[in-house]
Design a protein around this motif. Structure first.
Motif, PDB file in Angstrom:
ATOM      1  N   ILE A   1       0.870  -1.186   0.000  1.00  9.21           N
ATOM      2  CA  ILE A   1       0.000   0.000   0.000  1.00  9.21           C
ATOM      3  C   ILE A   1       0.904   1.232   0.000  1.00  9.21           C
ATOM      4  CG2 ILE A   1      -1.909   1.152   1.177  1.00  9.21           C
ATOM      5  CD1 ILE A   1      -2.776  -1.621   2.206  1.00  9.21           C
ATOM      6  N   LEU A   2       1.211   1.700  -1.205  1.00 12.27           N
ATOM      7  CA  LEU A   2       2.224   2.744  -1.424  1.00 12.27           C
ATOM      8  C   LEU A   2       1.661   3.792  -2.373  1.00 12.27           C
ATOM      9  CD1 LEU A   2       5.099   0.236  -2.181  1.00 12.27           C
ATOM     10  CD2 LEU A   2       5.019   1.708  -0.171  1.00 12.27           C
ATOM     11  N   TYR A   3       2.081   5.042  -2.172  1.00 15.97           N
ATOM     12  CA  TYR A   3       1.573   6.144  -3.000  1.00 15.97           C
ATOM     13  C   TYR A   3       2.711   6.949  -3.597  1.00 15.97           C
ATOM     14  CZ  TYR A   3      -2.054   4.952   0.356  1.00 15.97           C
ATOM     15  OH  TYR A   3      -2.918   4.256   1.152  1.00 15.97           O
ATOM     16  N   ASP A   4       2.358   7.718  -4.631  1.00 19.92           N
ATOM     17  CA  ASP A   4       3.257   8.748  -5.189  1.00 19.92           C
ATOM     18  C   ASP A   4       4.633   8.178  -5.546  1.00 19.92           C
ATOM     19  OD1 ASP A   4       1.113  10.361  -4.391  1.00 19.92           O
ATOM     20  OD2 ASP A   4       2.058  10.876  -2.480  1.00 19.92           O
TER      21      ASP A   4
ATOM     22  N   ALA B   1      -6.846   6.506  -4.219  1.00 18.08           N
ATOM     23  CA  ALA B   1      -8.106   7.228  -4.428  1.00 18.08           C
ATOM     24  C   ALA B   1      -8.826   7.462  -3.094  1.00 18.08           C
ATOM     25  CB  ALA B   1      -8.996   6.439  -5.391  1.00 18.08           C
ATOM     26  N   ARG B   2      -8.775   6.479  -2.199  1.00 14.57           N
ATOM     27  CA  ARG B   2      -9.437   6.651  -0.885  1.00 14.57           C
ATOM     28  C   ARG B   2      -8.727   7.729  -0.075  1.00 14.57           C
ATOM     29  NH1 ARG B   2      -9.142   0.628  -1.076  1.00 14.57           N
ATOM     30  NH2 ARG B   2     -11.145   0.031  -1.938  1.00 14.57           N
ATOM     31  N   ARG B   3      -7.382   7.707  -0.122  1.00 14.83           N
ATOM     32  CA  ARG B   3      -6.615   8.740   0.592  1.00 14.83           C
ATOM     33  C   ARG B   3      -7.014  10.128   0.075  1.00 14.83           C
ATOM     34  NH1 ARG B   3      -0.375  10.125  -0.853  1.00 14.83           N
ATOM     35  NH2 ARG B   3      -1.494  10.640  -2.764  1.00 14.83           N
ATOM     36  N   ASP B   4      -7.076  10.234  -1.260  1.00 14.91           N
ATOM     37  CA  ASP B   4      -7.349  11.544  -1.850  1.00 14.91           C
ATOM     38  C   ASP B   4      -8.825  11.921  -1.767  1.00 14.91           C
ATOM     39  OD1 ASP B   4      -4.676  11.556  -2.270  1.00 14.91           O
ATOM     40  OD2 ASP B   4      -4.758  11.165  -4.428  1.00 14.91           O
TER      41      ASP B   4
ATOM     42  N   ALA C   1      -3.068  -0.670  -4.641  1.00  9.98           N
ATOM     43  CA  ALA C   1      -2.427   0.609  -4.283  1.00  9.98           C
ATOM     44  C   ALA C   1      -3.188   1.778  -4.911  1.00  9.98           C
ATOM     45  CB  ALA C   1      -0.974   0.603  -4.756  1.00  9.98           C
ATOM     46  N   GLU C   2      -3.647   1.607  -6.144  1.00 12.02           N
ATOM     47  CA  GLU C   2      -4.353   2.701  -6.823  1.00 12.02           C
ATOM     48  C   GLU C   2      -5.685   2.999  -6.113  1.00 12.02           C
ATOM     49  OE1 GLU C   2      -3.832   5.054  -8.688  1.00 12.02           O
ATOM     50  OE2 GLU C   2      -5.918   5.624  -9.099  1.00 12.02           O
TER      51      GLU C   2
ATOM     52  N   LEU D   1       0.430  14.088   4.949  1.00 13.42           N
ATOM     53  CA  LEU D   1       0.162  13.226   3.792  1.00 13.42           C
ATOM     54  C   LEU D   1       0.906  11.890   3.906  1.00 13.42           C
ATOM     55  CD1 LEU D   1      -1.212  13.395   0.898  1.00 13.42           C
ATOM     56  CD2 LEU D   1       1.105  13.809   0.055  1.00 13.42           C
ATOM     57  N   PRO D   2       0.165  10.754   3.944  1.00 15.04           N
ATOM     58  CA  PRO D   2       0.864   9.466   4.019  1.00 15.04           C
ATOM     59  C   PRO D   2       1.426   9.032   2.663  1.00 15.04           C
ATOM     60  CG  PRO D   2      -1.506   9.116   4.024  1.00 15.04           C
ATOM     61  CD  PRO D   2      -1.299  10.607   3.991  1.00 15.04           C
ATOM     62  N   ARG D   3       2.610   8.417   2.674  1.00 19.54           N
ATOM     63  CA  ARG D   3       3.215   7.848   1.450  1.00 19.54           C
ATOM     64  C   ARG D   3       2.914   6.368   1.343  1.00 19.54           C
ATOM     65  NH1 ARG D   3       4.032  12.646  -0.325  1.00 19.54           N
ATOM     66  NH2 ARG D   3       5.639  13.834   0.719  1.00 19.54           N
ATOM     67  N   GLY D   4       2.395   5.782   2.428  1.00 15.65           N
ATOM     68  CA  GLY D   4       2.061   4.370   2.421  1.00 15.65           C
ATOM     69  C   GLY D   4       1.125   4.064   3.590  1.00 15.65           C
TER      70      GLY D   4
END
Ligand SMILES: Cc1ncc(COP(=O)(O)O)c(C=O)c1O
Length: 400
Positions: free
Chosen positions: A217-220, A306-309, A301-302, A324-327
């Motif tokens: 579960i990773l972002y950006d 979307a849920r984070r954003d 992850a995608e 802002l979380p990165r993961g």
């Protein structure tokens, strides 16, 4: 009927005096009591993948209903070894270096019980996932906390001080507990940070216990790196993971520890007498889960991005400062602009009057005052749930 009487304290273990019940699980009970949306405890409110539910049903129908081998079903251990090779390039012997447990929760405490003696210390980054404190205490060790400092820049990273970390390694230190991607901060430790931790582990002869339950579960563009993959760490790392978060099955209670064989043998002994084994049919389904194609992880992850954003703008609109979380699937927030005395007062108001459960920040710190202006929200929820939470947050804003 026997008369209830208060048991004198001497009937209880001193160990349990040193920690409280889980605040996170308590917030779930309160969410149920007040009919609130549970953004406190990290479990999804959406369905697990159909293929793996079918694999569990098939295993039960095929009568995989008796004890599995105590350290884990062969298919699952093979799948764990295969995945570590594919994702992190780590070679593991599934016969000698893997223990399947009842969730990563059991893997963590079984590990600490297996390696710690009275007087040992365990280094833990703070804020920390609340189990690590009690886990250390129950294993006879003392946790020594090192601060992760909140970012100063709007979208910056949580950081630690190298000197503070070095100092923490110098007190009968047995191990460091790492959690990356991190709960509650969303920090994903960089290669440079992990190399620094590696160097300290080698210099002070310390083990690394790494909880990697949010690895996918990773972002950006953040990259998950297992510390066991770094030079010199293969033989001094215990890597902990599980099915709960990657496959949205927190209730199955299947997790594991991967470690060099001497440590694995010790963990296997503890695990055997703690629980005998994890649920046999769900281990078979776990082997099927670990066989899902790479597209599954990309999609996971995608969807979490979307849920984070979805949640963060709603929180910001309501006046929270969000880190802002990165993961992982939590957002830590600063509530100092909202006019409450502390996090517990705030969380109580939010669950009772607004209908949203969150976790008071103090439960992630040794000294409650350090988290008294923070609360954590989980966003592992359906879009409809997050929409409803956003509406309630508007109501909260209006009440301020
Ligand atoms: C960092 C971390 N480790 C472990 C767990 C528990 O995992 P499991 O369900 O495998 O016991 C959680 C659950 O929230 C977590 O956040």
């Amino acid at each position: 009927m026997t008369q209830a009487f208060p048991l004198p304290k001497q009937h209880l273990s001193d160990k349990v005096e040193h920690f409280t019940e889980s605040v996170i699980r308590e917030m779930t009970r309160r969410a149920m009591q007040y009919g609130a949306i549970n953004l406190a405890q990290g479990f999804p409110d959406f369905a697990a993948p159909a293929e793996i539910k079918k694999a569990a049903q098939d295993a039960i129908a095929a009568d995989v209903n008796q004890y599995a081998i105590t350290w884990g079903a062969k298919d699952l251990r093979n799948a764990i070894a295969r995945q570590l090779k594919v994702w992190q390039g780590i070679e593991v012997d599934p016969e000698r270096e893997v223990v399947v447990c009842c969730g990563s929760t059991e893997a963590m405490i079984a590990t600490l019980l297996a390696i710690c003696n009275k007087g040992d210390e365990v280094v833990v980054f703070e804020p920390f996932y609340e189990n690590y404190g009690p886990d250390s205490i129950l294993s006879g060790a003392k946790p020594r906390f090192v601060s992760l400092r909140p970012p100063q820049a709007p979208r910056g990273e949580w950081n630690f001080d190298e000197q503070e970390l070095r100092e923490a390694f110098q007190h009968h230190t047995k191990a460091i507990i790492l959690n990356t991607p991190n709960n509650p901060t969303g920090k994903v430790f960089s290669r440079k940070e992990l190399e620094l931790i590696r160097d300290l582990c080698l210099e002070y002869n310390v083990l690394a216990i790494t909880d990697e339950i949010y690895e996918h579960i990773l972002y950006d563009g953040a990259e998950h790196i297992s510390i066991a993959s770094l030079d010199g760490m293969r033989d001094r790392t215990i890597t902990i993971n599980g099915l709960s978060k990657t496959y949205s099955v927190t209730g199955w209670r299947v997790g594991w520890a991967v470690a060099p064989s001497t440590v694995t043998n010790a963990i296997r002994k503890v695990h055997d007498f703690l629980t005998v084994g994890a649920p046999a049919p769900l281990q078979e389904a776990g082997a099927a889960a670990l066989g899902l194609p790479p597209a599954y992880y990309k999609d996971l992850a995608e969807k979490y991005r979307a849920r984070r954003d979805h949640l963060i703008p709603a929180l910001e609109k309501a006046g929270f400062h969000c880190y802002l979380p990165r993961g992982a699937y939590y957002v830590m927030t600063d509530i100092s602009g909202l006019g409450f005395n502390n996090d517990v007062e705030f969380a109580t108001y939010l669950v009772q009057d607004i209908g949203i459960a969150c976790v008071p920040g103090s439960s992630f710190y040794k000294h409650p005052k350090d988290g008294s202006q923070q609360v954590r929200f989980a966003f592992c929820k359906k879009p409809e749930t997050l929409d409803e939470a956003a509406e309630r947050l508007q109501k909260f804003r209006a009440h301020l």
